[in-house]
Design a protein around this motif. Structure first.
Motif, PDB file in Angstrom:
ATOM      1  N   ASN A   1      10.780  12.601  -9.722  1.00 27.45           N
ATOM      2  CA  ASN A   1      11.566  11.904 -10.651  1.00 27.45           C
ATOM      3  C   ASN A   1      12.126  10.716  -9.953  1.00 27.45           C
TER       4      ASN A   1
ATOM      5  N   THR B   1      16.505  13.893 -13.885  1.00 23.08           N
ATOM      6  CA  THR B   1      17.191  12.569 -13.874  1.00 23.08           C
ATOM      7  C   THR B   1      16.365  11.650 -12.915  1.00 23.08           C
TER       8      THR B   1
ATOM      9  N   SER C   1      19.245  12.314  -8.064  1.00 20.02           N
ATOM     10  CA  SER C   1      18.029  13.032  -8.443  1.00 20.02           C
ATOM     11  C   SER C   1      17.765  14.465  -7.984  1.00 20.02           C
TER      12      SER C   1
ATOM     13  N   LYS D   1      21.081   4.796 -18.446  1.00 19.36           N
ATOM     14  CA  LYS D   1      22.398   5.173 -17.937  1.00 19.36           C
ATOM     15  C   LYS D   1      23.390   4.111 -17.116  1.00 19.36           C
TER      16      LYS D   1
ATOM     17  N   ASP E   1      16.576   6.624 -15.754  1.00 21.87           N
ATOM     18  CA  ASP E   1      18.121   6.700 -15.947  1.00 21.87           C
ATOM     19  C   ASP E   1      19.066   5.893 -15.192  1.00 21.87           C
ATOM     20  N   TYR E   2      18.577   5.732 -13.875  1.00 23.92           N
ATOM     21  CA  TYR E   2      19.385   5.020 -12.937  1.00 23.92           C
ATOM     22  C   TYR E   2      18.686   3.993 -12.286  1.00 23.92           C
TER      23      TYR E   2
END
Length: 439
Positions: free
Chosen positions: A216, A36, A31, A253, A13-14
């Motif tokens: 994650n 995420t 996180s 993202k 996501d990042y």
């Protein structure tokens, strides 16, 4: 999307570039929900060396190319053509893993100026809860100081030279203060360090280490970001290289650059964001012309006065005597105390240059060593052959503005840095004033 579209990809996501102070906190915060996905790219190695843990290890690691980006300014006109080395962290924890650990918040009024100049939410009262939440302050009971946070804060125990420095400040009218990180921010007092029980508190140990244990979060070390990848004008990933080859980290993202004051603007320019004339010199396609990239560079210029010491109580003496060195090591091993538990800076002072100043604008600090710091000096470690210490000082608010821009399309090559030291007349006057105060 780009000419390296065939590179193996990882998806998150990042994508956070840089595992330094900002990157470590971002990885932890982003996180924390457990779902995420965050990838952190760090150009340097893991922070496993014991010298990155021991506070006085700064003397060893701050010039070690295994843990630092090596850079220096261009010839500075204000320094008669001299160049200044700029080391920054290239290791997990970034510069927080190699710096002097001096814990200073800054004066409350300066944050209030940010708020009043159009940055709502950046006043001191707004930021104080965050200052408190990051601290684990080992002394005092001031309600403005934090307990139980991820970054330890320790007050250096009095030593002969630090105590003499504070007494000397009092003798010329600089009052004594107990805690320079609260409302009493003018005067002389003991140094505060970002350490806990004699061990460095870096952003990596405080934030990233716990975050990296989450399923994650992926922390990739020795992974040098080469450029940000775009679809149109939207950042979608980062191309990076390791010993195994070239890869792409794709972001669903956001791509977040937290690679520091030198490498973030460098990476922007290598990615096609910046001044068009700079990019075109290196055949880099312009994705977005943004004139401010690499501009408004600010840095302090510290003048130092070194003194020979009449007693053998300095770092110079320890470095020259194996018995003293052994004693220092044993003291640290058994009690996490002594010179090894410091960065050799033991006291400082904040003062006003004149009665019209509303907040301190000069900082002085004393260090338990003297020498050039260069390997070409009288000793291999750069220290003087005699007992010695130094007092350094500078004007807190730089007036000169410089720039840095790429001089090669390769991220491994340092950019051209122009600090423009001592090109502002008022700043020069302040440097002279600081040196007179020290003397």
């Amino acid at each position: 999307m780009n000419r390296n579209a065939d590179c193996p990809e990882i998806v998150a996501d990042y994508v956070v570039v840089g595992a330094g102070s900002a990157g470590s906190v971002l990885a932890d915060r982003l996180s924390s929900d457990g779902s995420t996905r965050v990838v952190v790219l760090e150009a340097g190695p893991p922070d496993r060396s014991v010298w990155l843990r021991i506070p006085l290890g700064i003397a060893k690691v701050v010039t070690d190319p295994a843990y630092t980006w090596e850079a220096e300014t261009e010839a500075e006109a204000g320094l008669n053509g001299g160049r200044v080395k700029w080391q920054s962290g290239r290791v997990v924890g970034g510069s927080s893993s190699i710096n002097g650990m001096i814990h200073v918040r800054g004066h409350p009024s300066k944050y209030d100026e940010w708020r009043d100049d159009g940055c709502p939410g950046w006043g001191y009262a707004d930021l104080l809860p965050f200052f408190r939440s990051l601290e684990d302050c080992a002394f005092g009971s001031d309600p403005d100081r934090g307990k139980g946070g991820p970054i330890g804060v320790t007050m250096v125990k009095p030593d002969q030279i630090g105590s003499a420095f504070i007494a000397s400040c009092e003798a010329i009218g600089i009052g004594k203060m107990l805690d320079y990180n609260n409302a009493q921010s003018t005067g002389a007092g003991a140094m505060q360090l970002s350490t806990r029980r004699g061990i460095r508190s870096s952003a990596a140990t405080g934030y990233l280490r716990g975050a990296a244990k989450r399923s994650n979060v992926s922390l990739l070390t020795n992974a040098m970001a080469e450029r940000v990848l775009f679809q149109g004008r939207t950042a979608v990933g980062v191309q990076f290289r390791t010993e195994e080859g070239t890869f792409v980290a794709r972001a669903n993202k956001e791509v977040i650059l937290s690679a520091g004051a030198i490498r973030s603007p460098q990476l922007l320019e290598l990615s096609g964001i910046g001044q068009a004339n700079v990019l075109m010199q290196h055949d880099i396609p312009v994705i977005h012309e943004l004139p401010g990239v690499g501009e408004n560079l600010q840095d302090h210029f510290m003048g130092r006065v070194a003194y020979e010491c009449t007693e053998a109580i300095t770092l110079n003496d320890v470095a020259a005597n194996w018995k003293k060195m052994l004693g220092m090591l044993l003291q640290y091993a058994f009690s996490r105390d002594g010179l090894l538990a410091t960065s050799s800076f033991t006291a400082l002072a904040f003062l006003r240059s004149g009665s019209g100043e509303h907040c301190p604008n000069i900082r002085l600090q004393v260090g338990l060593s003297s020498g050039t710091g260069r390997l070409s000096s009288s000793r291999a470690n750069g220290l003087d052959p005699h007992s010695g210490f130094h007092i350094g000082g500078y004007f807190l608010f730089p007036r000169s503005r410089g720039s840095l821009h790429i001089k090669s399309p390769d991220i491994a090559n340092s950019p051209s840095i122009r600090a423009n030291y001592l090109t502002d007349r008022i700043y020069c006057v302040m440097v002279l004033k600081v040196l007179r105060i020290i003397r």
